[in-house]
Motif scaffolding. Structure first.
Motif, PDB file in Angstrom:
ATOM      1  N   GLN A   1     -16.824 -15.185  12.654  1.00  0.00           N
ATOM      2  CA  GLN A   1     -16.273 -14.462  13.808  1.00  0.00           C
ATOM      3  C   GLN A   1     -15.609 -13.175  13.345  1.00  0.00           C
ATOM      4  OE1 GLN A   1     -13.786 -17.650  15.211  1.00  0.00           O
ATOM      5  NE2 GLN A   1     -15.075 -17.976  17.017  1.00  0.00           N
ATOM      6  N   LEU A   2     -14.898 -13.238  12.236  1.00  0.00           N
ATOM      7  CA  LEU A   2     -14.244 -12.056  11.684  1.00  0.00           C
ATOM      8  C   LEU A   2     -15.269 -10.984  11.357  1.00  0.00           C
ATOM      9  CD1 LEU A   2     -11.589 -10.787  10.495  1.00  0.00           C
ATOM     10  CD2 LEU A   2     -12.376 -11.678   8.317  1.00  0.00           C
TER      11      LEU A   2
ATOM     12  N   PHE B   1      -5.738 -16.285  12.212  1.00  0.00           N
ATOM     13  CA  PHE B   1      -5.931 -15.117  13.063  1.00  0.00           C
ATOM     14  C   PHE B   1      -6.330 -15.586  14.464  1.00  0.00           C
ATOM     15  CE2 PHE B   1      -7.450 -12.228   9.318  1.00  0.00           C
ATOM     16  CZ  PHE B   1      -6.170 -12.195   8.817  1.00  0.00           C
ATOM     17  N   PRO B   2      -5.954 -14.847  15.491  1.00  0.00           N
ATOM     18  CA  PRO B   2      -6.348 -15.234  16.850  1.00  0.00           C
ATOM     19  C   PRO B   2      -7.873 -15.097  17.018  1.00  0.00           C
ATOM     20  CG  PRO B   2      -5.276 -13.096  16.856  1.00  0.00           C
ATOM     21  CD  PRO B   2      -5.166 -13.629  15.463  1.00  0.00           C
ATOM     22  N   ALA B   3      -8.442 -16.049  17.721  1.00  0.00           N
ATOM     23  CA  ALA B   3      -9.896 -16.014  17.963  1.00  0.00           C
ATOM     24  C   ALA B   3     -10.232 -14.863  18.901  1.00  0.00           C
ATOM     25  CB  ALA B   3     -10.351 -17.326  18.565  1.00  0.00           C
ATOM     26  N   PRO B   4     -11.380 -14.218  18.673  1.00  0.00           N
ATOM     27  CA  PRO B   4     -11.777 -13.119  19.560  1.00  0.00           C
ATOM     28  C   PRO B   4     -12.075 -13.644  20.952  1.00  0.00           C
ATOM     29  CG  PRO B   4     -13.511 -13.588  17.969  1.00  0.00           C
ATOM     30  CD  PRO B   4     -12.349 -14.459  17.629  1.00  0.00           C
ATOM     31  N   VAL B   5     -11.876 -12.809  21.942  1.00  0.00           N
ATOM     32  CA  VAL B   5     -12.067 -13.217  23.333  1.00  0.00           C
ATOM     33  C   VAL B   5     -13.510 -13.098  23.719  1.00  0.00           C
ATOM     34  CG1 VAL B   5     -10.923 -13.156  25.541  1.00  0.00           C
ATOM     35  CG2 VAL B   5      -9.986 -11.836  23.694  1.00  0.00           C
TER      36      VAL B   5
END
Length: 76
Positions: free
Chosen positions: A5-6, A72-76
């Motif tokens: 995801q990053l 880290f916050p997950a992407p929306v």
């Protein structure tokens, strides 16, 4: 967040996340691996090269960096 995801995040967002990593070798390896312009690709050998350049054991690098990225916050 996962490493995959990053990887998909825009360059600017990946760069901004670097400040959340404690200064030192882990931040240095994060920047080497993920703080690059679009067009470069994440590869298996990157872990080995970054670990060697920063003087960290590859397995320790994988474990530590993966744990930090998971916070880290997950992407929306």
């Amino acid at each position: 967040m996962t490493i995959m995801q990053l990887r998909r995040l825009p360059y600017q967002e990946r760069s901004e996340l670097a400040v959340r990593i404690p200064a030192g070798k882990l931040r240095q390896t994060y920047i080497l691996m993920f703080d690059h312009k679009p067009g470069h690709y994440y590869k298996q050998q990157t872990w080995r090269k970054c670990a060697q350049l920063c003087g960290i054991d590859e397995e320790e690098l994988r474990t530590s960096l993966t744990a930090i990225i998971a916070t880290f916050p997950a992407p929306v």
